[in-house]
Design an enzyme around this catalytic site. Structure first.
Site, PDB file in Angstrom:
ATOM      1  N   GLY A   2       0.829  -1.208   0.000  1.00  7.83           N
ATOM      2  CA  GLY A   2       0.000   0.000   0.000  1.00  7.83           C
ATOM      3  C   GLY A   2       0.861   1.253   0.000  1.00  7.83           C
ATOM      4  O   GLY A   2       1.719   1.430   0.865  1.00  7.83           O
ATOM      5  N   GLY A  40      -0.320   4.342   0.350  1.00  8.00           N
ATOM      6  CA  GLY A  40      -1.144   5.434   0.877  1.00  8.00           C
ATOM      7  C   GLY A  40      -0.359   6.205   1.926  1.00  8.00           C
ATOM      8  O   GLY A  40       0.883   6.189   1.938  1.00  8.00           O
ATOM      9  N   PHE A  41      -1.086   6.843   2.839  1.00  7.85           N
ATOM     10  CA  PHE A  41      -0.418   7.654   3.874  1.00  7.85           C
ATOM     11  C   PHE A  41       0.558   6.799   4.683  1.00  7.85           C
ATOM     12  O   PHE A  41       1.658   7.243   5.016  1.00  7.85           O
ATOM     13  CB  PHE A  41      -1.455   8.279   4.797  1.00  7.85           C
ATOM     14  CG  PHE A  41      -2.175   9.429   4.169  1.00  7.85           C
ATOM     15  CD1 PHE A  41      -1.566  10.667   4.084  1.00  7.85           C
ATOM     16  CD2 PHE A  41      -3.450   9.285   3.653  1.00  7.85           C
ATOM     17  CE1 PHE A  41      -2.214  11.740   3.501  1.00  7.85           C
ATOM     18  CE2 PHE A  41      -4.115  10.350   3.075  1.00  7.85           C
ATOM     19  CZ  PHE A  41      -3.497  11.590   2.998  1.00  7.85           C
ATOM     20  N   GLY A  42       0.145   5.577   5.037  1.00 10.22           N
ATOM     21  CA  GLY A  42       1.018   4.709   5.816  1.00 10.22           C
ATOM     22  C   GLY A  42       2.221   4.244   5.009  1.00 10.22           C
ATOM     23  O   GLY A  42       3.368   4.396   5.431  1.00 10.22           O
ATOM     24  N   VAL A  50      -1.976  -7.263  -4.028  1.00  9.11           N
ATOM     25  CA  VAL A  50      -1.629  -8.336  -3.090  1.00  9.11           C
ATOM     26  C   VAL A  50      -2.901  -9.120  -2.781  1.00  9.11           C
ATOM     27  O   VAL A  50      -3.935  -8.537  -2.420  1.00  9.11           O
ATOM     28  CB  VAL A  50      -1.003  -7.738  -1.804  1.00  9.11           C
ATOM     29  CG1 VAL A  50      -0.848  -8.808  -0.734  1.00  9.11           C
ATOM     30  CG2 VAL A  50       0.338  -7.104  -2.144  1.00  9.11           C
ATOM     31  N   GLU A  77     -18.561  17.672   4.183  1.00 10.34           N
ATOM     32  CA  GLU A  77     -17.802  18.393   3.153  1.00 10.34           C
ATOM     33  C   GLU A  77     -18.467  18.246   1.789  1.00 10.34           C
ATOM     34  O   GLU A  77     -18.608  19.211   1.035  1.00 10.34           O
ATOM     35  CB  GLU A  77     -16.355  17.874   3.128  1.00 10.34           C
ATOM     36  CG  GLU A  77     -15.623  18.254   4.409  1.00 10.34           C
ATOM     37  CD  GLU A  77     -14.192  17.739   4.513  1.00 10.34           C
ATOM     38  OE1 GLU A  77     -13.839  16.784   3.800  1.00 10.34           O
ATOM     39  OE2 GLU A  77     -13.439  18.302   5.325  1.00 10.34           O
ATOM     40  N   ASP A 111      -5.486   2.479   8.420  1.00 12.75           N
ATOM     41  CA  ASP A 111      -6.880   2.036   8.508  1.00 12.75           C
ATOM     42  C   ASP A 111      -7.028   0.528   8.664  1.00 12.75           C
ATOM     43  O   ASP A 111      -8.061   0.044   9.129  1.00 12.75           O
ATOM     44  CB  ASP A 111      -7.641   2.453   7.232  1.00 12.75           C
ATOM     45  CG  ASP A 111      -7.937   3.937   7.191  1.00 12.75           C
ATOM     46  OD1 ASP A 111      -7.552   4.652   8.134  1.00 12.75           O
ATOM     47  OD2 ASP A 111      -8.563   4.382   6.196  1.00 12.75           O
ATOM     48  N   ALA A 138      -5.685  10.135   8.583  1.00 17.50           N
ATOM     49  CA  ALA A 138      -4.350  10.154   7.982  1.00 17.50           C
ATOM     50  C   ALA A 138      -3.238  10.224   9.031  1.00 17.50           C
ATOM     51  O   ALA A 138      -2.217   9.535   8.910  1.00 17.50           O
ATOM     52  CB  ALA A 138      -4.255  11.339   7.026  1.00 17.50           C
ATOM     53  N   GLN A 139      -3.415  11.032  10.082  1.00 17.88           N
ATOM     54  CA  GLN A 139      -2.343  11.194  11.064  1.00 17.88           C
ATOM     55  C   GLN A 139      -2.022   9.882  11.791  1.00 17.88           C
ATOM     56  O   GLN A 139      -0.861   9.634  12.131  1.00 17.88           O
ATOM     57  CB  GLN A 139      -2.722  12.283  12.085  1.00 17.88           C
ATOM     58  CG  GLN A 139      -2.269  13.667  11.668  1.00 17.88           C
ATOM     59  CD  GLN A 139      -0.757  13.764  11.425  1.00 17.88           C
ATOM     60  OE1 GLN A 139       0.037  13.168  12.131  1.00 17.88           O
ATOM     61  NE2 GLN A 139      -0.367  14.494  10.417  1.00 17.88           N
TER      62      GLN A 139
HETATM   63  C1  LIG Z   1     -13.228  10.511   1.056  1.00 12.16           C
HETATM   64  C2  LIG Z   1     -12.273  10.451   2.221  1.00 12.16           C
HETATM   65  C3  LIG Z   1     -11.986  11.620   2.927  1.00 12.16           C
HETATM   66  C4  LIG Z   1     -11.100  11.583   4.003  1.00 12.16           C
HETATM   67  N1  LIG Z   1     -10.826  12.746   4.665  1.00 12.16           N
HETATM   68  C5  LIG Z   1      -9.907  12.732   5.653  1.00 12.16           C
HETATM   69  C6  LIG Z   1      -9.527  13.945   6.290  1.00 12.16           C
HETATM   70  O1  LIG Z   1     -10.034  15.031   5.969  1.00 12.16           O
HETATM   71  N2  LIG Z   1      -8.582  13.882   7.284  1.00 12.16           N
HETATM   72  C7  LIG Z   1      -8.007  12.704   7.652  1.00 12.16           C
HETATM   73  O2  LIG Z   1      -7.126  12.682   8.522  1.00 12.16           O
HETATM   74  N3  LIG Z   1      -8.358  11.546   7.075  1.00 12.16           N
HETATM   75  C8  LIG Z   1      -9.291  11.527   6.082  1.00 12.16           C
HETATM   76  N4  LIG Z   1      -9.635  10.349   5.476  1.00 12.16           N
HETATM   77  C9  LIG Z   1      -9.081   9.100   5.990  1.00 12.16           C
HETATM   78  C10 LIG Z   1      -7.641   8.894   5.507  1.00 12.16           C
HETATM   79  O3  LIG Z   1      -7.564   9.104   4.122  1.00 12.16           O
HETATM   80  C11 LIG Z   1      -7.207   7.487   5.873  1.00 12.16           C
HETATM   81  O4  LIG Z   1      -7.297   7.332   7.272  1.00 12.16           O
HETATM   82  C12 LIG Z   1      -5.790   7.218   5.395  1.00 12.16           C
HETATM   83  O5  LIG Z   1      -5.741   7.281   3.993  1.00 12.16           O
HETATM   84  C13 LIG Z   1      -5.302   5.859   5.879  1.00 12.16           C
HETATM   85  O6  LIG Z   1      -4.025   5.623   5.370  1.00 12.16           O
HETATM   86  P1  LIG Z   1      -3.629   4.133   4.935  1.00 12.16           P
HETATM   87  O7  LIG Z   1      -2.202   4.206   4.502  1.00 12.16           O
HETATM   88  O8  LIG Z   1      -4.008   3.179   5.987  1.00 12.16           O
HETATM   89  O9  LIG Z   1      -4.575   3.828   3.698  1.00 12.16           O
HETATM   90  P2  LIG Z   1      -4.667   4.548   2.287  1.00 12.16           P
HETATM   91  O10 LIG Z   1      -4.129   5.928   2.341  1.00 12.16           O
HETATM   92  O11 LIG Z   1      -6.078   4.386   1.828  1.00 12.16           O
HETATM   93  O12 LIG Z   1      -3.714   3.683   1.376  1.00 12.16           O
HETATM   94  C14 LIG Z   1      -3.956   2.322   1.109  1.00 12.16           C
HETATM   95  C15 LIG Z   1      -3.212   1.965  -0.169  1.00 12.16           C
HETATM   96  O13 LIG Z   1      -3.250   0.549  -0.313  1.00 12.16           O
HETATM   97  C16 LIG Z   1      -3.496   0.225  -1.658  1.00 12.16           C
HETATM   98  N5  LIG Z   1      -4.077  -1.119  -1.681  1.00 12.16           N
HETATM   99  C17 LIG Z   1      -5.282  -1.498  -1.186  1.00 12.16           C
HETATM  100  N6  LIG Z   1      -5.447  -2.822  -1.343  1.00 12.16           N
HETATM  101  C18 LIG Z   1      -4.331  -3.292  -1.947  1.00 12.16           C
HETATM  102  C19 LIG Z   1      -3.906  -4.577  -2.368  1.00 12.16           C
HETATM  103  N7  LIG Z   1      -4.675  -5.668  -2.169  1.00 12.16           N
HETATM  104  N8  LIG Z   1      -2.719  -4.688  -2.972  1.00 12.16           N
HETATM  105  C20 LIG Z   1      -1.926  -3.599  -3.178  1.00 12.16           C
HETATM  106  N9  LIG Z   1      -2.275  -2.355  -2.792  1.00 12.16           N
HETATM  107  C21 LIG Z   1      -3.458  -2.210  -2.174  1.00 12.16           C
HETATM  108  C22 LIG Z   1      -4.437   1.329  -2.122  1.00 12.16           C
HETATM  109  O14 LIG Z   1      -4.405   1.455  -3.536  1.00 12.16           O
HETATM  110  C23 LIG Z   1      -3.881   2.546  -1.408  1.00 12.16           C
HETATM  111  O15 LIG Z   1      -2.924   3.230  -2.180  1.00 12.16           O
HETATM  112  C24 LIG Z   1     -10.507  10.355   4.386  1.00 12.16           C
HETATM  113  C25 LIG Z   1     -10.788   9.187   3.666  1.00 12.16           C
HETATM  114  C26 LIG Z   1     -11.649   9.232   2.592  1.00 12.16           C
HETATM  115  C27 LIG Z   1     -11.939   7.976   1.816  1.00 12.16           C
END
Ligand SMILES: Cc1cc2nc3c(=O)[nH]c(=O)nc-3n(C[C@H](O)[C@H](O)[C@H](O)COP(=O)(O)OP(=O)(O)OC[C@H]3O[C@@H](n4cnc5c(N)ncnc54)[C@H](O)[C@@H]3O)c2cc1C
Length: 428
Positions: free
Chosen positions: A13, A15-17, A81, A172, A302, A318-319
């Site tokens: 992933g 994403g933020f993490g 994955v 929003e 998440d 995100a934080q």
């Molecule tokens: C519409 C929306 C608005 C939001 N607004 C806010 C906000 O204002 N403030 C805030 O703090 N948080 C907000 N959030 C929440 C925040 O975005 C999440 O808490 C944060 O993104 C979590 O980070 P993460 O790295 O766990 O997951 P993510 O950032 O979602 O990253 C997960 C990554 O894993 C990848 N992935 C998933 N499954 C697979 C797989 N099987 N194989 C390979 N890759 C995979 C995805 O493509 C993605 O790139 C919002 C979320 C959404 C959906």
């Protein structure tokens, strides 16, 4: 196969993490494979602006290879994955060879939960990914095109937009959608009576913005109602259909658009793993954010059921993902140099949600609460700072300035190749 003699860290992933874990580790003695099903990092807090034509999809996405391309020890992979063999330390990638790891960081995020409500999977528009946002934008603009051609369809709910869930995304989105309709579509469709359109925000609790202070919740409610949003508190949805939504009290609203921001559950990857799960299917972790019994496997963001030092669940924001990522990066570095590791401690940076033009609520640690223009400006600044990529920041800043000065939401574009129906489009 491990690419070299140095410990191989596989990060699932981007994403933020995932990107923050990679940044924390990339200067250390590691070979890192960062794998994502998409080739970009998405900035989800601005997703609703793509859905409401304020920004284009590329403005909130950044290519992962562009972030780490010059790092010889970071190997970016595009792939989905499908499973993890915890005993053999192998990550299984759909249609590709397995990846062996010494350390694994799972950061695959979350997906939408339908809470088992009939029709959500078939008829609701989710808002979790860039394709979701583009599909919703296409659909909203297409509804106005159809209503312009056949105004009698308005009485069947064609211009009634129901948003399920009064959290930050629902708040929003409802504010932005009301502004898109009132400021832009009213001008684009001069022969259509857009006052017949409505944005209905449905929340089953007696307040919006759960987790915020009551004064912020009340301010958001008042501001949205003043903008014309039909906010319905204490209202639970019991079923969705193609042309209406039904509530628990038996009443219904004719609509062809229900946006589902109400539920969140862990990415389905969690279901593949035979490990303990918490609320919403999130994976239970130790205080070091490892899988119990597997100190070499970390789960963050998440996907993880992370708690604070008192055992209270942390929000899926995100934080939490960013701080968790930095923590596991430091833990892996400490382990490889034989230093003791520390439990994860989360430090809240506060919460904020925008309600529309010059309207927002921001709660800063220490008790300071900002509202209105000040809250809105702080929201804009924070989102610009955290948005990844210099180009994206400039483009977003220009878009926001343009929108502020002219009231113009430039991305009012229907991309025809993308389906305008939600059916079958759900993705993990
Ligand atoms: C519409 C929306 C608005 C939001 N607004 C806010 C906000 O204002 N403030 C805030 O703090 N948080 C907000 N959030 C929440 C925040 O975005 C999440 O808490 C944060 O993104 C979590 O980070 P993460 O790295 O766990 O997951 P993510 O950032 O979602 O990253 C997960 C990554 O894993 C990848 N992935 C998933 N499954 C697979 C797989 N099987 N194989 C390979 N890759 C995979 C995805 O493509 C993605 O790139 C919002 C979320 C959404 C959906």
């Amino acid at each position: 196969m491990t690419p070299g003699p140095r410990p191989h860290v596989v990060i699932v992933g981007a994403g933020f993490g995932g990107i923050n874990a990679t940044k924390e580790l990339m200067d250390g003695p590691f070979e890192i494979t960062l794998i994502d099903r998409d080739n970009y990092h998405g900035f989800w807090p601005l997703l609703y602006q793509v859905a409401t034509a304020g920004l284009g999809p590329e403005d909130i996405a950044h290519p992962v290879r562009g972030m780490f391309g010059e790092r010889s020890n970071v190997h970016v992979r595009l792939g989905t994955v499908s499973d993890v063999d915890l005993d053999r330390q192998l990550v299984q990638v759909a249609d590709e060879a397995d990846l062996a790891y010494d350390y694994l960081i799972l950061a695959a995020g979350s997906s939408t939960s339908d809470f088992g409500i009939p029709g959500v999977d078939d008829y609701a528009f989710p808002l979790k990914t860039l394709p979701d946002a583009v599909r919703l934008r296409n659909h909203v603009l297409s509804c106005f095109e159809r209503a312009d051609a056949c105004p009698e369809l308005v009485d069947s709910g064609l211009l009634t937009f129901v948003l399920a869930g009064g959290g930050p995304t629902g708040v929003e989105l409802s504010g932005a959608l009301t502004e898109l309709i009132g400021q832009n579509l009213a001008r684009d469709f001069p022969h259509l009576d857009v006052t017949k359109s409505s944005v209905v925000l449905v929340e089953m609790l007696d307040h919006l913005l759960g987790g915020f202070a009551p004064s912020s919740q009340a301010h958001a409610l008042e501001t949205l109602r003043a903008k014309g949003v039909d906010v319905r508190l204490n209202t639970a949805i019991s079923a969705l259909d193609a042309d209406h939504v039904t509530f628990k009290d038996g009443s219904s609203v004719a609509t062809m658009t229900t946006v589902w921001t109400a539920g969140i559950r862990a990415n389905p990857l969690a279901d593949m793993l035979d490990v303990a799960k918490g609320k919403g299917g999130a994976i239970e972790v130790t205080k070091e954010l490892t899988l119990p019994g597997h100190p070499e496997v970390f789960v963050i963001g998440d996907l993880a059921a992370t708690t604070d030092r008192h055992g209270k669940p942390l929000p899926q924001v995100a934080q939490v993902a960013i701080q968790g990522a930095r923590h596991v990066g430091r833990t892996i570095k400490r382990r490889t140099t034989g230093r003791p590791t520390k439990p994860f401690r989360y430090h809240s940076h506060g919460m904020m949600a925008t309600i529309g033009r010059r309207a927002a609520v921001a709660e800063i640690p220490g008790g300071l609460k900002l509202r209105g223009t000040l809250g809105w400006l702080s929201w804009l600044a924070v989102h610009l700072v955290f948005l990844v990529g210099f180009r994206n920041r400039i483009v977003v800043l220009v878009n926001w300035s343009w929108n502020y000065l002219t009231w113009d939401r430039a991305a009012r574009v229907i991309l025809k190749e993308d389906s305008t129906t939600p059916s079958g489009q759900h993705r993990a």
